[in-house]
Design an enzyme around this catalytic site. Structure first.
Site, PDB file in Angstrom:
ATOM      1  N   HIS A   1       0.812  -1.214   0.000  1.00 33.50           N
ATOM      2  CA  HIS A   1       0.000   0.000   0.000  1.00 33.50           C
ATOM      3  C   HIS A   1       0.844   1.262   0.000  1.00 33.50           C
ATOM      4  O   HIS A   1       0.335   2.335  -0.344  1.00 33.50           O
ATOM      5  CB  HIS A   1      -0.931   0.009   1.226  1.00 33.50           C
ATOM      6  CG  HIS A   1      -2.098  -0.911   1.080  1.00 33.50           C
ATOM      7  ND1 HIS A   1      -2.037  -2.252   1.391  1.00 33.50           N
ATOM      8  CD2 HIS A   1      -3.370  -0.686   0.656  1.00 33.50           C
ATOM      9  CE1 HIS A   1      -3.213  -2.811   1.167  1.00 33.50           C
ATOM     10  NE2 HIS A   1      -4.045  -1.885   0.720  1.00 33.50           N
ATOM     11  N   GLY A   2       2.091   1.183   0.386  1.00 35.67           N
ATOM     12  CA  GLY A   2       2.915   2.376   0.375  1.00 35.67           C
ATOM     13  C   GLY A   2       4.269   2.145   1.019  1.00 35.67           C
ATOM     14  O   GLY A   2       4.410   1.291   1.899  1.00 35.67           O
TER      15      GLY A   2
END
Length: 448
Positions: free
Chosen positions: A300-301
């Site tokens: 996600h990041g």
């Protein structure tokens, strides 16, 4: 249309190029590389060469993802000599632009070549057909992650009736409404709360902010998925569902069966099971779960906060399995639902906060430290329409009805179809008016 796949391929590439510019060539390269590798794997009878092609394909898929998404993070956390070495070699480590949707089409490409290696799909010989599937604009930027096996028959033999087009339009309208009407209003509240200095944040602010963000991220992403499913339906595709009312879950295990389901299945089939799954004993199972969810968080990041969010869910899943296997206990009923929702919301604090320190400070305020009432800055933004939309979001997220599963079958009563049509039109027009008035807040998952 005889050339409909070629038309969709060109249209999807143009769609991506308008946003990505020169980075558009990464997607083109992904199409070419994955098609060549999949065909090579399927046509070769040597297991050694097949495995070599598979490893090569996975590496070529991951290289752009690692560089564009994680390189700055890796260089910031790497020892100084290592970072200095890459700097001396002229490898940029700052101001790297993230190509839109790279995480999604990378995972899609890997699933294609792995399924070809497992002989679960037979790759198409047409680069046009594969390219159309790989770049298909409704799901290109933010999913759902559609596997080739799920649509391979539809690539060549799909049929779209007027009922499908009608259903698709209605799904698109309601999905847009979920994003613009509910998610953006909830996001406005969440952004203001999370922007408050730690000393100004009150107990009520903190709880309102995390409730708002819990609604925002669900309706933002599920709204996009519903729009994508609707657009695909108009084109003759049946995309897999991505959400199944996850905030009704009574355990974290159930939550991950309902939340971002295509990503959960991807990690299960292409990482968790190949690592051994639950076949090598409890300890190995717990390690596999923790590793998978750590990587899910990083997917996600590139930030410590996302890693902690992933580990949080991994540890919770391990605890649930441990309690079930050792004591035969599993969360259930109303207490299970309340505890699951609370744990999910705690996780969202790490997901939303800019730093670990900010997340811990926020959680401390949620636990009861500081003043109780809403601060003046937050009280002033709680207009009647925002309060109404937050309440509507709460009701919709906890109801049993899933908008994305709406079907307008021919045997439905005419009055019900008329009511759905009117509702979709009102939602669509109101959404457009909000966009014209407030501008457009990008989808959260565009950054992933």
């Amino acid at each position: 249309m005889r050339w409909r796949n070629a038309l969709l391929l060109v249209s999807s590439l143009l769609f991506y190029w308008t946003d990505a510019g020169a980075l558009f060539w990464i997607l083109v390269a992904s199409v070419i590389v994955n098609q060549i590798v999949a065909v090579a794997i399927a046509s070769d009878r040597s297991e050694i060469r097949r495995r070599a092609f598979l490893i090569l394909g996975i590496v070529l898929n991951l290289l752009p993802l690692v560089y564009y998404k994680y390189w700055m993070f890796l260089m910031q956390t790497a020892p100084a000599p290592v970072a200095g070495l890459f700097a001396a070699l002229g490898v940029p480590s700052t101001d790297i632009l993230l190509p839109a949707g790279i995480s999604f089409f990378t995972f899609q490409g890997i699933s294609y070549i792995v399924d070809a290696y497992r002989s679960e799909v037979r790759p198409t010989q047409s680069v046009v057909d594969f390219g159309m599937y790989h770049t298909l604009f409704p799901q290109l930027i933010a999913g759902p992650i559609v596997r080739y096996a799920e649509v391979q028959h539809q690539i060549r033999h799909r049929w779209s009736s007027l009922t499908d087009v009608h259903t698709g339009i209605v799904l698109f309208c309601f999905g847009l409404g979920c994003k613009i009407i509910i998610a953006d209003n909830a996001g406005f509240v969440a952004d203001r709360v999370f922007a408050l200095p730690a000393g100004a944040l009150t107990f009520s602010d903190a709880w309102l902010g995390i409730v708002a963000y819990t609604l925002q991220i669900f309706f933002d992403f599920s709204g996009y998925s519903t729009m994508a499913i609707g657009l695909g339906r108009m084109l003759g595709f049946r995309f897999p569902q991505n959400f199944e009312q996850p905030y009704r879950s009574r355990s974290i295990t159930e939550f991950w069966r309902r939340w971002h389901m295509t990503l959960s299945r991807w990690f299960r089939d292409y990482l968790y099971i190949p690592l051994g799954g639950n076949r090598a004993g409890p300890l190995r199972t717990y390690l596999n779960l923790t590793l998978v969810f750590a990587l899910c968080g990083l997917w996600h990041g590139a930030a410590i906060t996302f890693l902690v969010w992933g580990l949080w869910h991994g540890v919770l899943l391990v605890l649930e399995r441990l309690l079930h296997h050792r004591f035969g206990w599993s969360p259930s009923g109303l207490p299970g639902w309340a505890m699951t929702l609370l744990l999910v919301m705690i996780g969202w604090v790490f997901f939303r906060a800019a730093t670990i320190d900010a997340a811990l400070s926020y959680l401390s305020t949620m636990s009861g430290t500081g003043r109780i009432p809403l601060s003046d800055a937050i009280w002033l933004i709680m207009t009647p329409n925002r309060i109404t939309f937050l309440l509507v979001g709460v009701v919709m997220s906890l109801s049993a009805f899933n908008i994305a599963r709406l079907e307008l079958a021919d045997d439905l009563p005419a009055w019900r179809i008329a009511a759905i049509n009117v509702g979709a039109l009102v939602v669509f027009v109101y959404s457009l008016s909000l966009i014209a008035t407030n501008g457009f807040n990008p989808f959260i998952y565009f950054r992933f």
